[in-house]
Design an enzyme around this catalytic site. Structure first.
Site, mmCIF file in Angstrom:
data_model
loop_
_atom_site.group_PDB
_atom_site.id
_atom_site.type_symbol
_atom_site.label_atom_id
_atom_site.label_comp_id
_atom_site.label_asym_id
_atom_site.label_seq_id
_atom_site.Cartn_x
_atom_site.Cartn_y
_atom_site.Cartn_z
ATOM 1 N N ASP A 297 0.849 -1.183 0.000
ATOM 2 C CA ASP A 297 0.000 0.000 0.000
ATOM 3 C C ASP A 297 0.896 1.249 0.000
ATOM 4 O O ASP A 297 2.095 1.175 0.237
ATOM 5 C CB ASP A 297 -0.979 -0.019 1.190
ATOM 6 C CG ASP A 297 -2.222 0.822 0.902
ATOM 7 O OD1 ASP A 297 -2.177 1.676 -0.014
ATOM 8 O OD2 ASP A 297 -3.244 0.640 1.593
ATOM 9 N N GLU A 493 -10.957 6.723 3.953
ATOM 10 C CA GLU A 493 -9.946 6.141 4.859
ATOM 11 C C GLU A 493 -10.089 6.674 6.290
ATOM 12 O O GLU A 493 -11.201 6.937 6.754
ATOM 13 C CB GLU A 493 -8.533 6.361 4.290
ATOM 14 C CG GLU A 493 -8.376 5.717 2.918
ATOM 15 C CD GLU A 493 -6.953 5.687 2.421
ATOM 16 O OE1 GLU A 493 -6.016 5.525 3.217
ATOM 17 O OE2 GLU A 493 -6.761 5.806 1.193
HETATM 18 C C1 BGC Z 1 -5.184 3.148 0.136
HETATM 19 C C2 BGC Z 1 -5.354 2.082 -0.926
HETATM 20 C C3 BGC Z 1 -5.159 2.675 -2.297
HETATM 21 C C4 BGC Z 1 -3.844 3.396 -2.356
HETATM 22 C C5 BGC Z 1 -3.541 4.012 -3.711
HETATM 23 C C6 BGC Z 1 -3.982 4.020 -0.072
HETATM 24 O O1 BGC Z 1 -4.035 5.148 0.741
HETATM 25 O O2 BGC Z 1 -5.112 2.517 1.399
HETATM 26 O O3 BGC Z 1 -6.627 1.493 -0.810
HETATM 27 O O4 BGC Z 1 -5.256 1.673 -3.263
HETATM 28 O O5 BGC Z 1 -3.846 4.441 -1.395
HETATM 29 O O6 BGC Z 1 -4.280 5.142 -3.954
#
Ligand code: BGC
Length: 601
Positions: A297, A493
């Site tokens: 991630d 998030e």
């Molecule tokens: C998230 C992921 C995402 C990634 C790329 C991260 O902050 O946890 O779900 O795919 O960013 O944007």
């Protein structure tokens, strides 16, 4: 050393007709190319910067980058539009195939409910709404459309589906999950993989999936994550629970051929997943026989203990194959090179990562010199088209859950003399789409094209029906029917982690004002999770949970006016405001509506 073209002629690529061939069936071809790669060429394949942090577009070539991403806010410099996105991604792709080995890049993006970064794309309901449909066929159809719209821009990899199984709705990512139940998640996650990757990755309309966030991201315990409350925290459960609740979505999607998986930011009993050999190599690669590759991630490995070299060593040795960096790519590549040279990361591990990455590229037809890796711009014609939006509308109407319907308040008559539509989200496409829409955090207002609930009501009623509207519920006049569209504003998030899930006071006031007018009141809740609705439940004649339906408000009107008989069932338990915890299964959790609840007419 062979160039890509010479290499391809020399070993004559397996016929691409091999539908859904296992990824390791490409390993002979991979071995040949790997044998001729320099260390720098190998390390570049393991790096994934975010395009917005490239010091120069030529760094794709200078560092032999194997992949780029656009994070939630990483738009083309030329602006956010279909042409600009396509030109940008094609530009990077052209640079990549200008390298000695001409290996195309994987361009990854969070197409988590449609191609949601791009203005004008069809925006589907977030997964929580799709979970309420319990309809795998519909989920697969939606995923096929998403893959087509992603391909239209030249991107070939999506960080989806999310098969999280959220156990605490205070988590800001609850809406990314289909359900609190692994039984729903494993079926719909698999359907999404089938739709996105189609029958075979070599289909030019297929996109590579990335199933996320492995594993237990939805099981974190309250208050253990700083500065957030749940996001990126620690899942404190025994192994049997981890496997029973959080693993089934990986079992089905790996079986369905998922090409990549993203290990989670979160920890399992104190150990970060991104550094766990047991989880990444032991369970995923050995036990589940996952043949694709793991992508970390966004800057997740930076959260491991130690300095950057120790973080890289730990993660790669534990099984990470590609790193989402996203900015310090030169430091990453330089440090990984030291690790390779001093043996702290064995060459065999690097070659294994490369094998996994390159076999995926072979399976996608990217290594076939006869196939262009550039966008098929004829797909621009169907991007955000009526046909695509019609499928999103089907998803919306199937996702609505009727929680209450007293005295058959619903369905509404289309030919009422006057209907009043109120609430802060009645005419707000941004609130209706939620986070991960044009911006990472989403945005209230009109960030993209679509139809709001108010506009949908205006379209649904008879020509003579007057539709008035207000934000706060004032001015109902002689309307006998009032619809309140209320709920949460966009978030994504950890920014959406919330201790208190009460509706905003202005939402409660809107409903109260409508009620005092004497009209029949229908409350439509737009939210990324169950919220505390007792304050409006008593006042409203009918209450509908519409989740985050996306760009097609018509699907909401279809249910309100009875064009579609509601079929949606809760995929999450709906708790009472008096609960002293919202972590499922804990003492103090009190249920208002059971999992599976949903009325019809
Ligand atoms: C998230 C992921 C995402 C990634 C790329 C991260 O902050 O946890 O779900 O795919 O960013 O944007």
């Amino acid at each position: 050393m062979h160039s890509r073209r010479e290499f391809l002629v020399a070993c004559s690529v397996a016929p691409i007709a091999a539908a859904a061939a296992p990824l390791n069936s490409f390993d002979d071809q991979v071995r040949r190319i790997l044998a001729g790669m320099t260390l720098d060429e190998k390390l570049g394949q393991m790096a994934q910067p975010d395009q917005e942090f490239l010091k120069s577009p030529d760094d794709v070539k200078n560092y032999f980058l194997g992949s780029l991403l656009s994070g939630g806010d990483s738009d083309p410099r030329a602006g956010n539009g279909l042409a600009a996105w396509t030109d940008m991604i094609d530009g990077y792709q052209k640079t990549a195939i200008g390298t000695r080995l001409q290996i195309p890049i994987l361009y990854g993006i969070d197409a988590v409910h449609g191609h949601n970064n791009v203005i004008g794309a069809t925006i589907f309901p977030h997964n929580i709404g799709l979970g309420a449909t319990r309809n795998a066929v519909l989920v697969e159809r939606a995923a096929r459309i998403t893959s087509e719209e992603v391909r239209a821009t030249g991107a070939n990899w999506v960080f989806a589906p999310c098969v999280t199984v959220p156990q605490d709705i205070r988590w800001g990512r609850t809406y990314e999950g289909f359900s609190e139940s692994p039984d729903v998640v494993k079926v719909l996650g698999e359907a999404a993989v089938r739709g996105l990757q189609r029958e075979s990755l070599e289909n030019p309309l297929a996109v590579l999936v990335c199933v996320k966030h492995f594993v237990g991201d939805g099981g974190t315990a309250w208050g253990l994550s700083k500065p957030k409350m749940l996001d990126q925290g620690d899942t404190r459960v025994d192994e049997a629970t981890l496997r029973r609740v959080h693993l089934p979505g990986y079992e089905t999607t790996v079986k369905a051929g998922a090409g990549t998986i993203m290990p989670s930011y979160s920890s399992w009993n104190g150990e970060k997943v991104s550094g766990s050999e047991k989880l990444m190599t032991g369970i995923l690669k050995n036990e589940l026989a996952f043949q694709g590759f793991l992508i970390s991630d966004y800057a997740a490995i930076d959260q491991l203990p130690g300095n950057y070299k120790q973080q890289i060593t730990r993660s790669i040795n534990a099984g990470m194959d590609m790193v989402m960096i996203p900015g310090k790519y030169i430091e990453f590549i330089t440090t990984l090179k030291q690790c390779a040279q001093d043996g702290s990361v064995p060459m065999a591990r690097i070659d294994d990562a490369l094998t996994r990455i390159l076999r995926t590229k072979f399976a996608m037809g990217l290594m076939d010199a006869k196939r262009s890796p550039l966008a098929d711009r004829s797909l621009h014609n169907s991007f955000g088209s009526e046909g695509h939006r019609a499928v999103a509308r089907e998803c919306v109407r199937a996702s609505l859950v009727v929680l209450k319907n007293e005295n058959q308040a619903l369905p509404l008559a289309k030919n009422a003399a006057h209907i009043h539509v109120a609430g802060k989200s009645a005419d707000d496409l941004g609130n209706q789409c939620g986070g991960w829409t044009i911006r990472w955090q989403g945005a209230s207002g009109r960030p993209t094209d679509g139809t709001t609930v108010l506009e949908a009501v205006q379209r649904a009623v008879a020509p003579k029906t007057r539709v008035s509207s207000s934000i706060d519920g004032a001015g109902v006049g002689d309307a006998k029917v009032a619809i309140a569209v209320i709920g949460e504003k966009p978030y994504a998030e950890g920014m959406g982690d919330r201790a208190d899930l009460h509706l905003a006071p202005e939402d409660v006031a809107t409903v109260a004002r409508l009620k005092s007018s004497g009209a029949k009141v229908i409350a439509v809740i737009l939210s990324g999770r169950p919220v505390f609705i007792e304050d409006v439940l008593a006042q409203a004649d009918a209450v509908v949970a519409a989740w985050l339906p996306g760009s097609e408000g018509d699907g909401v009107a279809d249910v309100l006016f009875g064009k579609y008989r509601p079929t949606g069932k809760l995929s999450f338990t709906w708790p009472k405001a008096s609960s002293t915890t919202l972590h499922r299964g804990d003492t103090g959790y009190e249920t208002l509506f059971e999992f599976g609840w949903g009325l019809s007419y």
